[in-house]
Write an enzyme that holds these catalytic residues in place. Structure first.
Site, mmCIF file in Angstrom:
data_model
loop_
_atom_site.group_PDB
_atom_site.id
_atom_site.type_symbol
_atom_site.label_atom_id
_atom_site.label_comp_id
_atom_site.label_asym_id
_atom_site.label_seq_id
_atom_site.Cartn_x
_atom_site.Cartn_y
_atom_site.Cartn_z
ATOM 1 N N GLY A 10 -0.704 1.913 -13.401
ATOM 2 C CA GLY A 10 -0.313 1.016 -12.314
ATOM 3 C C GLY A 10 -1.536 0.615 -11.526
ATOM 4 O O GLY A 10 -2.646 0.564 -12.045
ATOM 5 N N CYS A 11 -1.343 0.357 -10.264
ATOM 6 C CA CYS A 11 -2.445 -0.073 -9.393
ATOM 7 C C CYS A 11 -3.539 0.984 -9.363
ATOM 8 O O CYS A 11 -3.276 2.166 -9.137
ATOM 9 C CB CYS A 11 -1.914 -0.309 -7.987
ATOM 10 S SG CYS A 11 -3.191 -0.744 -6.799
ATOM 11 N N PHE A 12 -4.768 0.554 -9.567
ATOM 12 C CA PHE A 12 -5.865 1.526 -9.613
ATOM 13 C C PHE A 12 -6.140 2.184 -8.278
ATOM 14 O O PHE A 12 -6.743 3.240 -8.226
ATOM 15 C CB PHE A 12 -7.140 0.959 -10.235
ATOM 16 C CG PHE A 12 -7.618 -0.392 -9.775
ATOM 17 C CD1 PHE A 12 -7.460 -0.862 -8.487
ATOM 18 C CD2 PHE A 12 -8.280 -1.210 -10.674
ATOM 19 C CE1 PHE A 12 -7.935 -2.100 -8.086
ATOM 20 C CE2 PHE A 12 -8.774 -2.461 -10.301
ATOM 21 C CZ PHE A 12 -8.593 -2.894 -8.995
#
Length: 175
Positions: A10-12
């Site tokens: 997902g979002c880093f």
């Protein structure tokens, strides 16, 4: 000697914030990999058209933490059963993916995925792929959570993941 792990969950910002706190992890960089376009920008990756995933590139000391332990943490801090999404983040850039550096990492990843299949109620859709060129994300994405803890996404999405990691893996926290 340091080893490398490249993980997309997902979002880093979420994965970076957790792995910055893991004992034995010596360097964490947010970036992009897995696509065809060289040197993509955040804006390009966000379109979902470059083929890249948002990932973290970890350097770690295997004498302090194993690749296997890094993967177990990975499967705890994101949902590996949702294809191309984590919560409200939707698109191939948010896919669950492990980019392996060596045949040993690939074998370990396959073993951990098989073990984790018994933990989740739905099938694991985590992609397993050989490492591809890594492109470091823009500077403003590095250490994002620490710099912006009160920003909405950080407060409501990143912070709970970090709290879960701290509670679940207190023995793996940097001192």
């Amino acid at each position: 000697m340091a080893e490398v792990a490249i993980l997309g969950g997902g979002c880093f910002w979420c994965t970076e914030a957790v792995y910055l706190e893991v004992k034995g992890v010596t360097k964490v960089e947010s970036g992009y990999t897995g696509g065809a376009q060289p040197n993509p920008t955040y804006e390009q990756v966000c379109t979902g058209e470059t083929g890249h995933a948002e990932v973290v590139r970890l350097e770690f000391d295997p004498a302090q933490i194993s690749y296997r332990d890094l993967l177990v943490i990975f499967f705890t801090i994101h949902d590996p059963t949702t294809l191309n999404r984590q919560g409200n983040d939707v698109g191939t850039q948010y896919r669950s993916v492990i980019f392996y550096e060596t045949p040993e990492q690939e074998a370990t990843a396959r073993q951990v995925i098989a073990e984790m299949a018994h933990v989740w109620d739905a099938p694991i859709v985590t992609e397993l792929a050989p490492a591809a060129p890594f492109y470091k994300a823009e500077d403003y994405h590095q250490n994002y959570f620490a710099q912006h803890p009160l920003q909405g996404y950080c407060a409501f999405v990143v912070a709970p993941k970090v709290a879960k990691f701290r509670k679940t893996y207190a023995d793996k926290l940097k001192t």
